[in-house]
Design a protein around this motif. Structure first.
Motif, PDB file in Angstrom:
ATOM      1  N   ALA A 141     -31.480 -35.276 -28.076  1.00  0.00           N
ATOM      2  CA  ALA A 141     -32.072 -34.099 -27.443  1.00  0.00           C
ATOM      3  C   ALA A 141     -30.994 -33.177 -26.883  1.00  0.00           C
ATOM      4  O   ALA A 141     -31.042 -31.955 -27.069  1.00  0.00           O
ATOM      5  CB  ALA A 141     -33.030 -34.535 -26.341  1.00  0.00           C
ATOM      6  N   PHE A 142     -29.985 -33.741 -26.191  1.00  0.00           N
ATOM      7  CA  PHE A 142     -28.905 -32.908 -25.647  1.00  0.00           C
ATOM      8  C   PHE A 142     -28.083 -32.268 -26.769  1.00  0.00           C
ATOM      9  O   PHE A 142     -27.680 -31.102 -26.672  1.00  0.00           O
ATOM     10  CB  PHE A 142     -27.994 -33.748 -24.737  1.00  0.00           C
ATOM     11  CG  PHE A 142     -28.512 -33.911 -23.335  1.00  0.00           C
ATOM     12  CD1 PHE A 142     -28.587 -32.822 -22.479  1.00  0.00           C
ATOM     13  CD2 PHE A 142     -28.922 -35.155 -22.869  1.00  0.00           C
ATOM     14  CE1 PHE A 142     -29.064 -32.961 -21.176  1.00  0.00           C
ATOM     15  CE2 PHE A 142     -29.398 -35.309 -21.577  1.00  0.00           C
ATOM     16  CZ  PHE A 142     -29.474 -34.206 -20.722  1.00  0.00           C
ATOM     17  N   ALA A 143     -27.825 -33.042 -27.831  1.00  0.00           N
ATOM     18  CA  ALA A 143     -27.058 -32.492 -28.949  1.00  0.00           C
ATOM     19  C   ALA A 143     -27.828 -31.380 -29.651  1.00  0.00           C
ATOM     20  O   ALA A 143     -27.247 -30.378 -30.074  1.00  0.00           O
ATOM     21  CB  ALA A 143     -26.710 -33.608 -29.940  1.00  0.00           C
ATOM     22  N   ALA A 144     -29.149 -31.549 -29.787  1.00  0.00           N
ATOM     23  CA  ALA A 144     -29.969 -30.493 -30.391  1.00  0.00           C
ATOM     24  C   ALA A 144     -29.959 -29.248 -29.516  1.00  0.00           C
ATOM     25  O   ALA A 144     -29.944 -28.115 -30.028  1.00  0.00           O
ATOM     26  CB  ALA A 144     -31.399 -30.996 -30.587  1.00  0.00           C
ATOM     27  N   TRP A 145     -29.964 -29.434 -28.209  1.00  0.00           N
ATOM     28  CA  TRP A 145     -29.923 -28.307 -27.275  1.00  0.00           C
ATOM     29  C   TRP A 145     -28.610 -27.532 -27.409  1.00  0.00           C
ATOM     30  O   TRP A 145     -28.580 -26.298 -27.307  1.00  0.00           O
ATOM     31  CB  TRP A 145     -30.090 -28.841 -25.844  1.00  0.00           C
ATOM     32  CG  TRP A 145     -30.289 -27.777 -24.806  1.00  0.00           C
ATOM     33  CD1 TRP A 145     -30.490 -26.436 -24.997  1.00  0.00           C
ATOM     34  CD2 TRP A 145     -30.300 -27.977 -23.392  1.00  0.00           C
ATOM     35  NE1 TRP A 145     -30.638 -25.788 -23.796  1.00  0.00           N
ATOM     36  CE2 TRP A 145     -30.525 -26.702 -22.790  1.00  0.00           C
ATOM     37  CE3 TRP A 145     -30.163 -29.099 -22.580  1.00  0.00           C
ATOM     38  CZ2 TRP A 145     -30.606 -26.539 -21.403  1.00  0.00           C
ATOM     39  CZ3 TRP A 145     -30.248 -28.941 -21.198  1.00  0.00           C
ATOM     40  CH2 TRP A 145     -30.464 -27.672 -20.620  1.00  0.00           C
ATOM     41  N   SER A 146     -27.523 -28.253 -27.654  1.00  0.00           N
ATOM     42  CA  SER A 146     -26.215 -27.592 -27.770  1.00  0.00           C
ATOM     43  C   SER A 146     -25.913 -27.102 -29.182  1.00  0.00           C
ATOM     44  O   SER A 146     -24.865 -26.487 -29.399  1.00  0.00           O
ATOM     45  CB  SER A 146     -25.114 -28.566 -27.329  1.00  0.00           C
ATOM     46  OG  SER A 146     -25.038 -29.673 -28.218  1.00  0.00           O
TER      47      SER A 146
END
Length: 511
Positions: free
Chosen positions: A312-317
């Motif tokens: 989720a964090f990687a998709a956000w970035s």
């Protein structure tokens, strides 16, 4: 009923042979052969649904092809090796997902000029192998099918990737090849360990191995004491699953494959192939090594929730749609792992829903963004803005895909997420509570991507006049995927009833 499974398996195999052996034809002819035979397989899968009996405790539509024998393979008993196929609820659900996605690859994705034969040949071989993986009834058939998917997809990435093809294909081959080694050693080791512990003939059949492992009575095995395989066997299986599912830190091959591959190959990898690892964990872990799953339940919960949040964090970035789609898939598979590790019937059923839902939504987003890229020549957000005005149809489908990714009610993702967390709170309430952050983040990264892509000012007014929204030939496959995602979310009972029968088969009574 068995003849239907024959058709499903061998329609793409016939297509592969025909494409490989026929004299030089046009790309259009190769694609026509591909579409016809993939359509035959899809219709046969639909017919299997009409004849499937969820209440049955046996595999259905069984196909057996004896191949060769090992004389005196184990304590004087012969071992016959063959290709055995059949379906239960889990097989039918994932077989249906694969049939739909592979059919859409045939009918809706473009092929670079001169590569029609290569694409049709390798996709049909991959189709046969994927169908065989989800319907295999013995370890030999499963492992052979996994190896063929590796072989076929390698050549698809090598020949059709849009960027950095050699590096992408070799990385895929190395990672998935290592995963195959772990699966081979663990599953063959499990078969020998089972035979030695139970002092019975060596067998590779699922039903016999499950009967020994779970201590249940079947037509071919008497009621026996509970059997638990050595823990190193389960750990090797788990390592293979982690690579197959692209779990952190063994995930590096997956975002590159999704970003660099052509649309059809990306749909194959992201929509179908990444489900084989979870399928192996359900079939062999939950179904044959349930005691080990319970021992390592905190490991599965930690890795699962870790991947849910990391993805989720990687998709956000991320800065483009392909990277977002790949890390979103990693996040979803983390929730699948967490649900499986609970060994709760409702959570495991939710994991099965998530596998199908993730495959459909990933394919929907990949197909939609490919149409956008064909017009804008990019998927990077800094170069996209205000597409809702020149491309309202594509923007609408993109918005729906983003909402389905975050598990909006009445979409297929909501059912799987609700059941997975419902079962998870009963066993690991702390992990489940932390995992809810991943749902919040999925809304953040999905809606942020939509805002940057479709809303705001359109910066290139000259190009706006040249942009043509999706024609019917382009948007109807996306609409079909949209309807499937909605249908499963609104009417989950048919798929859920089939999956429930699989849950009862996999989980031992009282397990």
């Amino acid at each position: 009923m068995a003849f239907l499974l024959w058709i499903v398996l061998f329609a793409p195999w016939i297509g592969f042979l025909a494409t490989a052996l026929l004299p030089r034809l046009s790309d259009r002819m190769y694609q026509a052969i591909h579409i016809v035979l993939q359509s035959v397989a899809l219709v046969a899968v639909g017919a299997l649904w009409s004849r499937f009996h969820p209440a049955s405790s046996h595999y259905q539509a069984v196909v057996r092809l004896p191949w060769f024998s090992f004389p005196d393979a184990w304590h004087g008993a012969n071992l016959t090796i063959g290709l055995n196929f059949g379906i239960d609820g889990l097989s039918l659900g994932l077989l249906s997902l694969a049939a739909v996605v592979l059919w859409l690859i045939a009918v809706s994705t473009r092929v670079p000029e001169g590569l029609g034969k290569a694409r049709a040949m390798w996709v049909q071989l991959a189709s046969f192998a994927v169908f065989a993986t989800f319907t295999a009834l013995n370890i030999f058939t499963f492992l052979l099918a996994i190896e063929v998917t590796l072989f076929a997809t390698f050549f698809l990435l090598l020949r059709l990737s849009e960027a950095d093809s050699q590096r992408t294909a070799i990385k895929f081959l190395l990672y998935r090849g290592v995963a195959s080694v772990f699966l081979i050693v663990s599953l063959v080791g499990f078969a020998f360990s089972s035979a030695a512990t139970m002092a019975e003939p060596l067998t590779l059949g699922y039903q016999q191995l499950a009967a020994r492992a779970q201590g249940v009575a079947t037509a071919n095995a008497a009621l026996s004491a509970h059997y638990s395989a050595p823990q190193w066997i389960f750990l090797l299986l788990l390592l293979g699953v982690f690579i197959e599912e692209a779990f952190v830190p063994l995930h590096n091959w997956f975002p590159d494959a999704i970003k660099n591959a052509d649309t059809g190959t990306a749909m194959l990898v992201g929509g179908v192939l990444t489900k084989t690892g979870a399928y192996a964990l359900l079939r062999f872990g939950v179904g044959m090594m349930p005691a080990d799953v319970k021992i390592f339940t905190y490991v599965l919960a930690t890795v699962g929730i870790g991947n849910l949040l990391y993805g989720a964090f990687a998709a956000w970035s991320a800065r483009d749609w392909r990277r977002l789609i790949s890390f979103s898939s990693i996040s979803h598979m983390g929730l699948v792992l967490f649900a499986i590790g609970t060994m709760q019937a409702d959570a495991i059923q939710g994991a099965m829903f998530l596998l199908v839902s993730s495959g459909l939504i990933t394919s929907l987003l990949l197909l939609t963004t490919s149409r956008v890229k064909a017009r804008t020549l990019t998927l990077e957000w800094r170069q996209l803005s205000g597409l809702a005005k020149p491309l309202p149809i594509l923007s609408g489908f993109l918005l729906f895909g983003a909402l389905a990714t975050l598990g909006l009610p009445l979409t297929s993702g909501f059912i799987g997420e609700f059941q997975s967390f419902f079962g998870g709170f009963a066993v690991h309430p702390t992990f489940a509570f932390i995992g809810l952050l991943g749902l919040i983040l999925s809304a953040v990264y999905s809606l942020t991507a939509i805002r940057k892509t479709t809303f705001g000012p359109f910066t290139d007014r000259a190009a706006a006049a040249a942009y043509e929204d999706a024609r019917m030939a382009e948007w109807w496959p996306i609409a079909l995927l949209t309807m499937l995602v909605l249908f499963i979310g609104i009417v989950p009972y048919p798929l859920g009833h089939v999956f429930l029968s699989a849950v009862h088969r996999l989980l031992p009574i009282g397990g």
